[in-house]
Design an enzyme around this catalytic site. Structure first.
Site: not given
Ligand code: FCB
Length: 453
Positions: A163, A357
């Site tokens: 990210e 994620e």
């Molecule tokens: C993302 C991050 C991760 C976590 C989630 C909820 O942006 O990569 O580390 O904090 O959000």
């Protein structure tokens, strides 16, 4: 269900969010140690100094992963553990931790997926200008080489950056995350470019070490854009907002700012019109190195916005209905989030997509019966996975799903207020309790999604 036979199921964490042991075995402070130690920067001034104490409890945590029958685990390495001065001398003690962890995972039959950079930059490199300074590329090469040298015989799944939108945007534009800066666009453009160059160089190092045995990815994030109907005009409108510059969000949140250079070797023309003048001189010469062939595009997605085509075909954001479902962190629950973002990426870049994620925070606690009942997370997961299944059925090449997170952890500036885990952590005692959603996800893994119905 459309999940292919070898679909990869797993859960994810990140070093600073779980490890603790912030100053042990030669580790120096990261920008997150420094940021969270400043009053007023995090919820209740909480820090990751102890977090889930995973640095000491990794054996127990692997046992829990085993109980959850997770085939894969995504984690990150803390740069300041490996190179305490940011570059130069390698701290073998820091690497020992990850080496033990990787061995433990492999013994348990869990495949390690390693992210090189999940935001915990050594503070000493920040002092030199961090991602603004082109010298950071050489330091990242040294760091990558040290990690690969020690772990590359056993790890074959690699992600360079997690990210960049967040560590550049939230960290150095909005100042809400470490290092907490408010930089002007002319400096942000340098950061973006240096991150991309570092990604390319790290890819070269990985490829030289592991060849085709390694699977290498890059992990951006954004909000999904969800067409209001399946009418092709609405789909095209949503795709445009997903990839093109639009004043509804800052430029660094436009995913193509990072993904077009990585997967196509060019900055998108519309974005170049806005930041081209601010890029470092000679940036064109770097594009070939930035766009080395990699094996997958990771994507972290939590929520989405609804888009429709206006009469002129241009995208229109559908107004939010009052009272729509939201998670504790106030992110909208949009069932089709995983149907569209991954599909758009798959169509544009023609590379396998892995959801690296996805998950939700809620205010879970241990109930009187000793269990953690989190029906909302189960419903969220169920809905989102149905969306993902639909994307696959529609032809998108999506090869895996990692839940965020394995366990409750330090959620950056929200600290311990938000609980994202499949496993509950009592921070006073460090007791772990698998939540109902953890057992439910185990069934998804066992049946390859057949239980989603
Ligand atoms: C993302 C991050 C991760 C976590 C989630 C909820 O942006 O990569 O580390 O904090 O959000």
């Amino acid at each position: 269900m459309a999940f292919p036979k070898n679909f990869i199921w797993g859960a994810a964490t990140a070093s600073y969010q779980i490890e603790g042991a912030w100053d042990e075995d030669g580790k120096t402070p990261s920008i997150w140690d420094v940021f969270s130690a400043q009053p007023g920067k995090t919820y209740n001034d909480e820090t990751g100094q102890v977090a889930c104490d995973h640095y000491h409890r990794w054996r127990e945590d692997i046992a829990l992963m085993k109980e959850l029958e997770l085939p894969a685990y995504r984690f990150s390495v803390a740069w300041p553990r490996v190179l305490p001065a940011g570059r130069g001398a390698v701290n073998e003690k820091g690497l020992d931790f990850y080496s033990r962890l990787v061995d433990g995972l492999l013994e348990a039959g869990i495949e390690p997926w390693l992210t090189l950079y999940h935001w915990d930059l050594p503070q000493c490199l920040q002092r030199e200008g961090g991602w603004m300074n082109p010298a950071i590329v050489g330091a990242f090469e040294e760091y990558t080489a040290a990690v690969v040298k020690r772990l590359g015989d056993r790890v074959s799944r690699w992600m360079t950056f997690n990210e960049p939108q967040c560590f550049v945007g939230l960290g150095t534009v909005d100042g809400r995350q470490a290092p907490g800066y408010h930089l002007p666009q002319c400096d942000v453009a340098h950061e973006v470019h240096n991150v991309l160059v570092a990604h390319g160089r790290a890819t070269d190092i990985l490829r030289a070490a592991g060849g085709d045995r390694y699977s290498i990815g890059f992990v951006p994030t954004t909000q999904s854009m969800i067409p209001m109907t399946d009418d092709p005009r609405d789909i095209e409108a949503a795709r445009r907002v997903f990839f093109n510059y639009t004043p509804i969000r800052p430029i660094h949140w436009t995913i193509s700012l990072f993904t077009d250079p990585v997967f196509k070797g060019e900055y998108p023309a519309d974005l170049l019109g806005v930041i081209g003048k601010d890029l470092p001189a000679g940036w064109e010469r770097d594009m070939a190195g930035i766009s080395r062939k990699i094996d997958f595009c990771g994507i972290n997605l939590y929520s989405g916005r609804n888009i429709r085509a206006g009469d002129d075909g241009m995208p229109v954001q559908v107004p939010q209905v009052p009272g729509i479902p939201q998670t504790a962190i106030k992110w909208n629950v949009e069932q089709e989030t995983l149907r569209w973002g991954p599909r758009f990426l798959s169509e544009r870049y023609g590379v396998p997509i892995i959801v690296t994620e996805n998950g939700m925070s809620s205010h879970d606690w241990v109930h009187l019966d000793g269990k953690v009942h989190d029906p909302a997370r189960i419903d969220f997961l169920h809905r989102y996975l149905l969306g993902l299944d639909r994307a696959i059925a529609d032809g998108a090449d999506i090869q895996g799903y990692f839940h965020w997170s394995l366990m409750d952890n330090f959620e950056w500036s929200e600290a311990y207020k938000e609980r994202f885990g499949l496993i509950h952590v009592d921070y006073a005692t460090q007791k772990r309790t698998i939540k109902d959603s953890g057992y439910w996800f185990r069934e998804v893994v066992r049946t390859n999604g057949a239980n989603l119905g």
